[in-house]
Design an enzyme around this catalytic site. Structure first.
Site, PDB file in Angstrom:
ATOM      1  N   HIS A  55      11.243   0.851  -5.936  1.00 61.41           N
ATOM      2  CA  HIS A  55      10.477   0.476  -4.741  1.00 61.41           C
ATOM      3  C   HIS A  55       9.000   0.851  -4.842  1.00 61.41           C
ATOM      4  O   HIS A  55       8.170   0.262  -4.160  1.00 61.41           O
ATOM      5  CB  HIS A  55      11.090   1.076  -3.469  1.00 61.41           C
ATOM      6  N   GLY A  58       6.088  -1.866  -5.670  1.00 67.26           N
ATOM      7  CA  GLY A  58       5.412  -2.663  -4.650  1.00 67.26           C
ATOM      8  C   GLY A  58       5.073  -1.907  -3.381  1.00 67.26           C
ATOM      9  O   GLY A  58       4.473  -2.467  -2.467  1.00 67.26           O
ATOM     10  N   HIS A  59       5.423  -0.625  -3.287  1.00 68.62           N
ATOM     11  CA  HIS A  59       5.214   0.125  -2.029  1.00 68.62           C
ATOM     12  C   HIS A  59       4.589   1.477  -2.326  1.00 68.62           C
ATOM     13  O   HIS A  59       5.280   2.489  -2.265  1.00 68.62           O
ATOM     14  CB  HIS A  59       6.555   0.323  -1.338  1.00 68.62           C
ATOM     15  N   PHE A  60       3.452   1.638  -2.555  1.00 72.69           N
ATOM     16  CA  PHE A  60       2.337   0.719  -2.801  1.00 72.69           C
ATOM     17  C   PHE A  60       1.811   1.055  -4.181  1.00 72.69           C
ATOM     18  O   PHE A  60       1.718   2.233  -4.488  1.00 72.69           O
ATOM     19  CB  PHE A  60       1.255   0.903  -1.741  1.00 72.69           C
ATOM     20  N   VAL A  65       4.372   5.336  -1.732  1.00 70.09           N
ATOM     21  CA  VAL A  65       4.957   6.016  -0.579  1.00 70.09           C
ATOM     22  C   VAL A  65       6.412   5.563  -0.470  1.00 70.09           C
ATOM     23  O   VAL A  65       6.696   4.364  -0.555  1.00 70.09           O
ATOM     24  CB  VAL A  65       4.193   5.654   0.718  1.00 70.09           C
TER      25      VAL A  65
END
Length: 154
Positions: A55, A58-60, A65
């Site tokens: 994750h 893409g986050h971020f 986070v």
């Protein structure tokens, strides 16, 4: 001694035991161990947050986070694990998340953090349980929620 299915004051549940209880697997197994447990009444789970988790791509990308929904899922998995352990059941049975109430996110959880997930049983009725869940990093509360879940025989 008669097995009542109730586990009291176990010192720790390692990843091998968790894998025998929870159906979740990478990349969706979000707890690494349970360091304290008192039946289905309360427990402390551990999530070691690493930059290698998918994750974070893409986050971020520039400021990773942990998504709040995954913090909630880690809480639910901790509550589910102690529910199944206390009942003497394993991954052949499931714990379905029913509700999430009063969720609050106070600080970001980032790679390198060790999140401690405190779960406390508030109410139990048949196969339905309600827990107060608090996530902390280095003693600071990062998130909290009340969750309800149902244990279902598969």
């Amino acid at each position: 001694m008669v097995n009542t299915g109730e586990i009291k004051n176990l010192e720790a549940i390692d990843i091998v035991k968790l894998l025998s209880v929870l159906p979740h697997r990478y990349p969706f197994l979000l707890i690494d161990r349970i360091i304290e447990i008192d039946g289905d009444r309360k427990a402390i789970g551990i999530k070691n947050v690493t930059v290698n988790e998918p994750h974070f791509v893409g986050h971020f990308p520039e400021n990773p986070v942990m998504p709040g929904v995954l913090i909630l899922e880690a809480m639910a998995q901790t509550a589910g694990a102690i529910s199944l352990l206390a009942l003497g059941r394993g991954k052949e049975d499931l714990v379905y998340l029913m509700t999430i109430d009063n969720a609050k996110f106070r600080k970001p959880v980032v790679p390198g953090d060790q999140m401690r997930i405190h779960v406390q049983l508030l109410k139990k009725r048949s196969e339905v349980r309600r827990f107060l869940c608090i996530a902390e990093v280095e003693g600071t509360r990062v998130s909290e929620a009340e969750i309800s879940a149902m244990v279902v025989k598969s």
